[in-house]
Design an enzyme around this catalytic site. Structure first.
Site, PDB file in Angstrom:
ATOM      1  N   SER A 158      11.977  -0.238  22.523  1.00  0.00           N
ATOM      2  CA  SER A 158      12.992   0.776  22.803  1.00  0.00           C
ATOM      3  C   SER A 158      14.125   0.837  21.791  1.00  0.00           C
ATOM      4  O   SER A 158      15.275   0.472  22.069  1.00  0.00           O
ATOM      5  CB  SER A 158      13.532   0.548  24.206  1.00  0.00           C
ATOM      6  OG  SER A 158      12.445   0.589  25.092  1.00  0.00           O
ATOM      7  N   ARG A 173      16.472   1.948  12.696  1.00  0.00           N
ATOM      8  CA  ARG A 173      17.548   0.958  12.671  1.00  0.00           C
ATOM      9  C   ARG A 173      17.595   0.269  14.020  1.00  0.00           C
ATOM     10  O   ARG A 173      17.188   0.824  15.028  1.00  0.00           O
ATOM     11  CB  ARG A 173      18.907   1.621  12.398  1.00  0.00           C
ATOM     12  CG  ARG A 173      19.258   2.622  13.447  1.00  0.00           C
ATOM     13  CD  ARG A 173      20.517   3.375  13.260  1.00  0.00           C
ATOM     14  NE  ARG A 173      20.658   4.223  14.430  1.00  0.00           N
ATOM     15  CZ  ARG A 173      20.049   5.368  14.622  1.00  0.00           C
ATOM     16  NH1 ARG A 173      19.247   5.838  13.679  1.00  0.00           N
ATOM     17  NH2 ARG A 173      20.215   6.054  15.722  1.00  0.00           N
ATOM     18  N   ASP A 211      11.252   3.388  25.983  1.00  0.00           N
ATOM     19  CA  ASP A 211      11.439   3.225  27.433  1.00  0.00           C
ATOM     20  C   ASP A 211      11.691   4.559  28.147  1.00  0.00           C
ATOM     21  O   ASP A 211      11.276   4.753  29.287  1.00  0.00           O
ATOM     22  CB  ASP A 211      12.542   2.202  27.775  1.00  0.00           C
ATOM     23  CG  ASP A 211      13.837   2.409  27.017  1.00  0.00           C
ATOM     24  OD1 ASP A 211      13.945   3.390  26.249  1.00  0.00           O
ATOM     25  OD2 ASP A 211      14.766   1.589  27.173  1.00  0.00           O
TER      26      ASP A 211
HETATM   27  C1  BGC Z   1      17.728   2.793  21.847  1.00  0.00           C
HETATM   28  C2  BGC Z   1      16.754   3.709  22.547  1.00  0.00           C
HETATM   29  C3  BGC Z   1      16.563   3.273  23.981  1.00  0.00           C
HETATM   30  C4  BGC Z   1      17.908   3.116  24.674  1.00  0.00           C
HETATM   31  C5  BGC Z   1      17.770   2.604  26.086  1.00  0.00           C
HETATM   32  C6  BGC Z   1      19.016   2.685  22.635  1.00  0.00           C
HETATM   33  O1  BGC Z   1      19.868   1.770  22.028  1.00  0.00           O
HETATM   34  O2  BGC Z   1      18.018   3.266  20.547  1.00  0.00           O
HETATM   35  O3  BGC Z   1      15.515   3.708  21.888  1.00  0.00           O
HETATM   36  O4  BGC Z   1      15.786   4.216  24.647  1.00  0.00           O
HETATM   37  O5  BGC Z   1      18.724   2.232  23.947  1.00  0.00           O
HETATM   38  O6  BGC Z   1      17.110   1.396  26.134  1.00  0.00           O
END
Ligand code: BGC
Length: 532
Positions: A158, A173, A211
Site C-alpha cells: 500500500s 516513493r 489496500d
Molecule cells: C499510501 C497509499 C495507501 C494509503 C493507506 C498512503 O500513504 O501512499 O498507497 O493506500 O496510505 O494505507
C-alpha cells in the site's frame, strides 16, 4: 429489564467557566486555526475534482491516479483458494482465502507477523527476506508436506506504485514514515519473487494491489452499492472504478471506452502545490521534518500517523510560548520527542468521559510526566477535538470529490483503517461534512456545535450512538460504512479476477499472459479483448 438497553456512550458537558481569560484566548486562536468551514470544504472539494481529472490526463498532476488493471467488480461467484499478503505499517499479515461456490461467501485463515521497527529504515534485501521468511513459515505451518503446485498470491503493497501491469509495479516513493533504501523507482516484484525462489516457496504473484483497491473490491463482493474503497488509517487514500474512455493517459492502449479500470487515486498527495488546504504553522513543521518534505500534503493533515504529532507540536508551542506557558514550572522535556504521541493518545483524550478530565490528566502524567491544571486540561481536550474534527472533515472532501465527479449518489463507500475504526466521532463528523459539501440539507441534530465563545457551558458532546432513542433516520445519499477485509479477501478476489480474465482472453495489463497460463494451468476459453 433495567440496565439491558442499548449501551449509551458517556457524554461530557464540559465547562470553560474556570478557564482564565488568557488561556481562553489561546483556545479561541486554536479554534480559528483548526476549524474548516463548510464553504472551505466545498472549495477544497471543487479543487479536488479538477485535480482528480488532471491526474488522469496525459500531463498528470499532483494526484497520481494510478490505473491498477483491476478491470471489473466481482460478481460474487468467484471461486478458488488464494494467498493474500498484506504489508501494512505495523504488521505483515498472511491469509489463505477460500472463495466457495456460494455467492459472496469466503473462508479465511490468517497469521500476523510484527514488522520490526528497524525494517522500516533498513535495506531492500532485509525487507524482501523478512517477507519471504514469513510466507515460508506460513506455508510450512499450514501445508507441511503438501504439493501445492503454484499458489496464486495477491500482494497488497500500500504505497504509490505505478502499474504498467497488474503483476508488476514501480514504487514511486515511500509514504507513512517508511524509508527503505533501494526500493523507490524499482519494480518491487522481481526482488520479492527472487526471495521466494531462493527459499523454494511455491507461490506465484498474480496481482500486486493497493489496500484501497482491495477494500473497494472486497466491499463490492458483499454489497454492490459499494463504489469507493477508502483507507483512513496510518495513511489515507481511495480507489474507485473509472471508465477507460475517461482516462486520457491510457488512450494509447486503445481499451474499449466503456470497460472499467480501478483507479488507485493516491490522493494523500492532493494539493502538494499548497493552493487550497488550510495548513497551519504546525502542518508546515510536520512536513519539513518528515522523510519526504513536500509530499503527501493532504495525508499529513488527516492520517493517523500525523494526528498525534500535530497535537504534540501545538502543546509544545504553548509550553514554550512566553505569553502562554502551559505546564509552568514543570519539566516538559518528554514532550520534545517527535512522534512520541500517536493518534490513540488523542483518541483517549477525546474519550475521557469525566467532567474533570481525570483520565486525560492521568494520561499526561503517565506518558509525559506532566500534571496539567483543570483549565489546561480543557484546552487539551478542545485541541484534540479540533484536530480530530479537522481530519474527519478534510477526509470527506476526497470522498465527496469522487462522488461528484462520477455522479455516484446514492452509493456506499467501504472504509477501513485505524482512524476510521477507532477514532471517536470520526464517522459522524465525516458524515456531517459530506452533508455540508453535498448540500443534503440540515442534519437532524448537529454532532459537534462550536464551543460557546468566551467561556460558559460547552455544547453537548454526544456521539452518534448516544442518539439511540431518535426515530430511525433516512440513510444519507452517500454512506461511508465499515469495509470488508480489503487486503485479505480483496487481494484474493483480485487474484481470482485476474486469472478469470486471462482465461477469457482479456490480457490487458498482464506482463506475460502465456507464462501465467502455464504457471497456473489455465485453459484459455475465448479471446475478447487482447490489448497489451
Ligand atoms: C499510501 C497509499 C495507501 C494509503 C493507506 C498512503 O500513504 O501512499 O498507497 O493506500 O496510505 O494505507
Amino acid at each position: 429489564m433495567v440496565g439491558m438497553g442499548p449501551k449509551k456512550a458517556p457524554s461530557r458537558r464540559g465547562s470553560y467557566a474556570d478557564v482564565p481569560h488568557s488561556l481562553m484566548g489561546q483556545i479561541n486562536k486554536l479554534e480559528y486555526l483548526f476549524t474548516v468551514s463548510g464553504e472551505k470544504l466545498k472549495e477544497i472539494t471543487d479543487h479536488f475534482i479538477s485535480e482528480l481529472d488532471k491526474g488522469l490526463s496525459v500531463e498528470g498532476g499532483n494526484i497520481p491516479m494510478i490505473p491498477t488493471w483491476v478491470m471489473e467488480y466481482p460478481d460474487g461467484y468467484e471461486t478458488g483458494t488464494f494467498l493474500a499478503l498484506d504489508m501494512g505499517g505495523t504488521n505483515l499479515r498472511i491469509c489463505e482465502v477460500t472463495l466457495p461456490e456460494e455467492k459472496g461467501e469466503f473462508d479465511i485463515i490468517q497469521s500476523k507477523y510484527r514488522m520490526p521497527e528497524e525494517l522500516k529504515t533498513g535495506t531492500a534485501d532485509e525487507l524482501w527476506a523478512y517477507i519471504a521468511d514469513c510466507l515460508q513459515q506460513f506455508i510450512e505451518y499450514h501445508h507441511e508436506g503438501e504439493d501445492l503446485g503454484k499458489l496464486p498470491l495477491g500482494f497488497t503493497f500500500s504505497y504509490p506504485v505505478t502499474q504498467h501491469y497488474i503483476d508488476h509495479g514501480i514504487l514511486q516513493r515511500w509514504t507513512k514514515g517508511f524509508d527503505i533504501d533501494g526500493v523507490e523507482g524499482v519494480d518491487v516484484v522481481p526482488p520479492f519473487e527472487a526471495a521466494l525462489a531462493e527459499r523454494g516457496v511455491p507461490i506465484k504473484l498474480a496481482a500486486l494491489i493497493n489496500d484501497t483497491t482491495g477494500t473497494m473490491i472486497a466491499s463490492h463482493y458483499t454489497d454492490d452499492m459499494m463504489k469507493i474503497g477508502c483507507i483512513f488509517g496510518t495513511g489515507c487514500n481511495a480507489a474507485y472504478m473509472e471508465n477507460c474512455g475517461s482516462i486520457p493517459k491510457l488512450a494509447h492502449m486503445k481499451l474499449p471506452p466503456d470497460s472499467l479500470m480501478a483507479i488507485n487515486c493516491e490522493y494523500g498527495a492532493f494539493d502538494n502545490e499548497h493552493l487550497v488546504l488550510p495548513r497551519t504553522k504546525y502542518d508546515l513543521v510536520v512536513d519539513e521534518e518528515s522523510p519526504r518534505p513536500g509530499q503527501q500534503s493532504f495525508e499529513k493533515m488527516i492520517a493517523g500517523l500525523y494526528l498525534g504529532e500535530i497535537f504534540r507540536l501545538v502543546i509544545l508551542d504553548l509550553a514554550e510560548n512566553p505569553d502562554v506557558r502551559i505546564f509552568e514550572g514543570q519539566d516538559y522535556n518528554k514532550l520534545k520527542k517527535p512522534y512520541s504521541l500517536d493518534a490513540s493518545f488523542l483518541s483517549a483524550i477525546e474519550e475521557d468521559p469525566f467532567e474533570n478530565l481525570q483520565d486525560t490528566h492521568d494520561l499526561f502524567t503517565s506518558k509525559l510526566d506532566l500534571r496539567p491544571s483543570k483549565p489546561e486540561l480543557e484546552l487539551i481536550r478542545r485541541l484534540a477535538e479540533l484536530i480530530g474534527t479537522r481530519a474527519a472533515r478534510l477526509s470527506a472532501c476526497g470522498v465527496a470529490a469522487i462522488c461528484k465527479k462520477k455522479d455516484l449518489q446514492p452509493c456506499h463507500v467501504g472504509a477501513d483503517g485505524s482512524v476510521f475504526n477507532k477514532y471517536p466521532h470520526f464517522k459522524a463528523r465525516g458524515a456531517q461534512a459530506l452533508r455540508e459539501i453535498l448540500d443534503w440539507g440540515p442534519p437532524p441534530e448537529p454532532v459537534f456545535p462550536p464551543a460557546a465563545p468566551g467561556g460558559g457551558r460547552l455544547a453537548r458532546r454526544g456521539s452518534a450512538s448516544s442518539q439511540t432513542n431518535a426515530p430511525p433516520k433516512e440513510p444519507d445519499p452517500v454512506e461511508v460504512l465499515p469495509a470488508e477485509d480489503g487486503s485479505g479477501v480483496g487481494a484474493a478476489l483480485i487474484a481470482a479476477l485476474t486469472l478469470k480474465r486471462i482465461k477469457m482472453g482479456n490480457v490487458a495489463g498482464i506482463k506475460d499472459p502465456e507464462a501465467m497460463l502455464k504457471l497456473f494451468g489455465i485453459q484459455q476459453e475465448k479471446r475478447t479483448v487482447e490489448v497489451r
